[in-house]
Design an enzyme around this catalytic site. Structure first.
Site, PDB file in Angstrom:
ATOM      1  N   ASP A  61     -25.864 -18.885  -8.974  1.00 48.14           N
ATOM      2  CA  ASP A  61     -24.586 -18.982  -9.674  1.00 48.14           C
ATOM      3  C   ASP A  61     -24.174 -17.668 -10.335  1.00 48.14           C
ATOM      4  OD1 ASP A  61     -22.306 -20.114 -10.693  1.00 48.14           O
ATOM      5  OD2 ASP A  61     -23.299 -21.059 -12.398  1.00 48.14           O
ATOM      6  N   GLU A 110     -21.202 -17.893 -11.908  1.00 48.41           N
ATOM      7  CA  GLU A 110     -20.076 -18.425 -12.666  1.00 48.41           C
ATOM      8  C   GLU A 110     -20.483 -19.186 -13.920  1.00 48.41           C
ATOM      9  OE1 GLU A 110     -16.402 -21.403 -12.705  1.00 48.41           O
ATOM     10  OE2 GLU A 110     -18.377 -21.889 -11.965  1.00 48.41           O
ATOM     11  N   ARG A 153     -22.474 -19.012  -5.719  1.00 50.62           N
ATOM     12  CA  ARG A 153     -21.192 -19.420  -6.297  1.00 50.62           C
ATOM     13  C   ARG A 153     -20.521 -18.210  -6.916  1.00 50.62           C
ATOM     14  NH1 ARG A 153     -20.294 -24.466 -10.473  1.00 50.62           N
ATOM     15  NH2 ARG A 153     -21.787 -23.308 -11.737  1.00 50.62           N
ATOM     16  N   GLU A 175     -13.432 -30.144  -8.648  1.00 47.57           N
ATOM     17  CA  GLU A 175     -13.591 -30.293 -10.090  1.00 47.57           C
ATOM     18  C   GLU A 175     -12.284 -30.087 -10.856  1.00 47.57           C
ATOM     19  OE1 GLU A 175     -16.445 -27.305 -11.177  1.00 47.57           O
ATOM     20  OE2 GLU A 175     -15.285 -25.701 -10.268  1.00 47.57           O
ATOM     21  N   ASP A 199     -16.235 -30.646 -15.724  1.00 43.48           N
ATOM     22  CA  ASP A 199     -15.048 -29.825 -15.488  1.00 43.48           C
ATOM     23  C   ASP A 199     -13.850 -30.684 -15.115  1.00 43.48           C
ATOM     24  OD1 ASP A 199     -14.956 -26.931 -15.821  1.00 43.48           O
ATOM     25  OD2 ASP A 199     -16.670 -26.837 -14.485  1.00 43.48           O
ATOM     26  N   ASP A 226     -23.753 -25.739 -19.667  1.00 46.73           N
ATOM     27  CA  ASP A 226     -23.069 -24.548 -19.180  1.00 46.73           C
ATOM     28  C   ASP A 226     -21.607 -24.659 -19.604  1.00 46.73           C
ATOM     29  OD1 ASP A 226     -21.837 -26.287 -17.424  1.00 46.73           O
ATOM     30  OD2 ASP A 226     -22.820 -25.510 -15.634  1.00 46.73           O
TER      31      ASP A 226
END
Length: 725
Positions: free
Chosen positions: A271, A273, A339, A431, A459, A631
């Protein structure tokens, strides 16, 4: 210091040197042409990126105004849906189709199993996740609450034989369920041999039994009369029985099974992000360098285990001998996806002559693909994809237009790097509300490269709240989860994915289990994901991946998907039901206070680590001291929920202020043993983290789509600057 190129773009010097000195020498690309093409791509696509963000803002303003104009009136669902069509928030669903994605690795296309998501900025986490393709079932059972720590079964510094015996019993139950014998139980087997390519289990009375399904034995290590290990296979997943009469477990087991190794995290999303705090060029170079190490097989991390310092590296592939005495090779690592960031943020890695930063998502696409292209070479000693594909998951896209833009971006990158068409595969994060409502057309826009869709409650709920901010006060968070829209969201994701031909070609995924210490609960609840037709679901740790893998032995996901294809699909109308309280819904003062406390404590607990320490993902204690993997998605829903309640007068700014002061002391106490922790109280007005948390709540209504990145980046950058001085 920046580097100036011909077209008056400015490239961060550290970034320029990293690419030129560490990446491009591994390619056959011309350095000058690479940077010229990079500049051209950024110049061409930045205006399109900006237009998409303007469209988001315009649609949000139109939706806000629609709700404002009808304030106090009964909600008219039909009128609302018509309005969304009128502004092209909803698009027409066209004829049916099937995706045409090719060259997809089995871990994505065919197999069903757990998926990890880890911050690639943390080398140790990245290596742990990449190596989590295989995990010890004995360790996973022994070290978690699957087995209670009472009645002589406690975990301690020394090995507990009674607990170990319980581990072995549970593991043998798993073998009986998954690889049953024609008669008898693995619990009572004294030894195992391979006889004419068949597995035989022998018992104390001299009798023996083979497998009910003999073909489940696929390979082995050692001699057939005294194997070192046996490799079994069920629902496409492997399980290895390892024998050692002198091992810590083997010496206590009548069959000398020392461990049972499960094929666990089939794939891992590295990730850049939501789980990463990367706010400047320095951070991004660290992210890219770790990705480079993973693609080259050279990434290392120093760890301490049993008081000794060790170097962790990527696992090699696994080698066995098949029943026809041929090599049986298995991948030693998770298949890695990466990602990228979304369309919103800009990066100081590159800027134009006016000082405008380039879209970070465009830079991510170029650099992560440039690095991943190294994996496609035949001489790569530790290969990721065996089909010649690069897998990029793209988050926070709003509708088909934004998916189409991402495909254009990937196509341009392929041309720039000399890659075959559709080498770069796309994972679509379902999302955002406009993507959920238009999922079929989003998939159509990427039909030749899509390999992944998934759901993510946090999200998705954050965007639901922000999009419908003016519709009314939202329900408490635990009530939002049980409303018709969320079930429609989860069901439609699978139904539309199957209708668009993802079965056998792509992943249909479900979201994260957020409590890494609550494995007993996970085992009870997360089996719902494969039962829902999802061929992957996110887990918070390698241990959780090993335990969740057991669900995919119990549930044949392909069979579930085939059943789902014939059910009556969920409707858009259900997905459009906004989970507001309504005029007759009453909240007690105590419930309001508890909800605010829960949200505020979670916000402060996450933000203080993000802003002060640059930790984008960690196990954060909640208000009841239950560790939650947090997160930015969790932060988004909590901050937007409070912003909504504040806007509609469910609570007051003064009430939130008071609770924030109180919760700051709670969070400080929870982190008091953390090295280098910067306490927020008592001087909260001087705490960057506390101030950032305030802005996330009190300015939440003004944040683009309710995203937390702009404010987090601003405050983290200020802390980094102060620390450097």
């Amino acid at each position: 210091m920046n580097v100036t190129l011909e077209k008056c773009s400015f490239i961060n010097e550290g970034f320029y040197n990293f690419i030129n000195e560490e990446v491009l020498p591994l390619h056959e690309l011309d350095v000058t042409k690479f940077w010229q093409d990079f500049e051209t791509l950024v110049a061409d696509l930045t205006p399109l990126n900006q237009e998409l963000l303007i469209t988001r803002e315009r649609m949000q303003e139109q939706i806000d105004q629609w709700h404002i104009n009808r304030k106090g009136q009964p909600f008219d669902a039909s009128e609302y849906e018509g309005f969304l069509h009128e502004i092209q928030y909803l698009v027409e669903e066209k004829e049916d189709f099937s995706i045409t994605t090719e060259n997809v690795d089995d871990e994505i296309a065919v197999l069903a199993g757990p998926q990890l998501v880890v911050p690639v900025k943390n080398a140790r986490f990245a290596l742990n996740a990449a190596n989590a393709r295989w995990g010890s079932l004995y360790d996973a059972l022994y070290g978690t609450d699957i087995i209670s720590s009472t009645d002589g079964l406690e975990k301690g510094a020394q090995y507990n034989k009674a607990r170990g015996k319980r581990v072995i019993a549970i593991a043998k139950d798993f073998l009986d369920d998954t690889f049953p014998l024609k008669s008898g139980s693995h619990q009572n087997a004294c030894s195992y041999v391979v006889y004419y390519n068949h597995l035989l289990a022998f018992f104390a009375d001299g009798s023996s039994a083979g497998l009910k399904t003999p073909s489940q034995l696929v390979a082995m290590i050692g001699s057939r009369n005294d194997p070192e290990s046996l490799l079994l296979k069920n629902n496409g997943l492997h399980v290895e029985l390892q024998f050692d009469p002198n091992g810590i477990n083997g010496m206590h087991d009548i069959a000398n099974i020392n461990d049972i190794i499960l094929e666990s995290a089939l794939s891992t999303i590295m990730d850049c992000e939501d789980s990463v705090a990367a706010v400047d060029a320095e951070d991004k170079i660290e992210v890219y360098r770790n990705w480079l190490g993973l693609m080259q097989g050279s990434l290392e991390a120093q760890i301490e285990k049993a008081g000794q310092q060790k170097i962790r590296r990527l696992n090699k592939d696994r080698r066995y001998t098949s029943m026809d005495r041929q090599d049986y090779l298995l991948h030693g690592r998770s298949l890695l996806l990466i990602r990228n960031v979304g369309h919103l943020m800009q990066s100081d890695l590159m800027q134009d002559a006016a000082g405008n930063f380039a879209p970070e998502g465009i830079i991510d696409a170029v650099v992560t693909s440039l690095i991943a292209a190294l994996d496609l070479r035949q001489d790569n000693p530790i290969q990721n994809s065996r089909t010649g594909s690069i897998y990029i998951v793209k988050p926070k896209m709003h509708g088909p237009e934004e998916v189409a833009f991402t495909c254009l971006l990937f196509s341009r990158v392929e041309t720039m790097l000399g890659l075959a068409k559709s080498t770069i595969k796309l994972g679509i994060m379902d999302e955002e509300r406009r993507t959920s409502l238009n999922l079929k057309e989003c998939i159509r826009a990427a039909k030749d490269r899509v390999v992944f869709i998934n759901t993510g409650f946090l999200d998705r709920t954050g965007d639901e709240i922000h999009t419908s901010m003016h519709a009314g006060a939202f329900l408490p968070k635990n009530q939002i989860k049980v409303q018709p829209w969320i079930q429609a969201y989860e069901n439609r994701n699978v139904e539309i994915g199957l209708a668009c031909g993802l079965q056998g070609k792509a992943q249909i995924g479900k979201g994260m289990w957020a409590m890494p210490d609550e494995m007993a609960s996970m085992m009870n609840e997360k089996i719902a994901h494969p039962k829902a037709g999802a061929n992957t679901a996110w887990v918070p740790s390698p241990t959780a991946a090993t335990l969740h893998a057991m669900h995919y032995h119990k549930v044949n996901v392909t069979s579930k998907q085939n059943q789902i294809k014939h059910r009556v699909p969920s409707t858009r109308a259900d997905l459009l039901k906004i989970p507001t309280m309504g005029s007759d819904y009453q909240l007690s003062d105590e419930l309001i206070e508890a909800e605010i406390e829960n949200n505020v404590q979670g916000i402060l607990g996450y933000v203080v680590r993000w802003v002060e320490s640059g930790i984008g993902c960690s196990k954060v204690p909640d208000i009841n001291n239950v560790g939650l993997m947090e997160d930015r998605a969790t932060l988004r829903i909590s901050s937007q929920h409070l912003a909504n309640w504040l806007f509609h007068g469910v609570c007051s700014k003064e009430q939130i202020d008071q609770i924030m002061q109180r919760m700051a002391t709670v969070v400080d106490a929870q982190n008091k043993s953390t090295s280098g922790y910067q306490a927020m109280s008592p001087n909260t007005d001087q705490s960057p983290a506390f101030i950032a948390a305030q802005e996330l709540i009190f300015q939440g209504i003004d944040q683009p789509n309710g995203y937390t990145e702009p404010l987090l980046h601003k405050h983290r950058a200020r802390v980094k600057q102060a620390q450097s001085i």
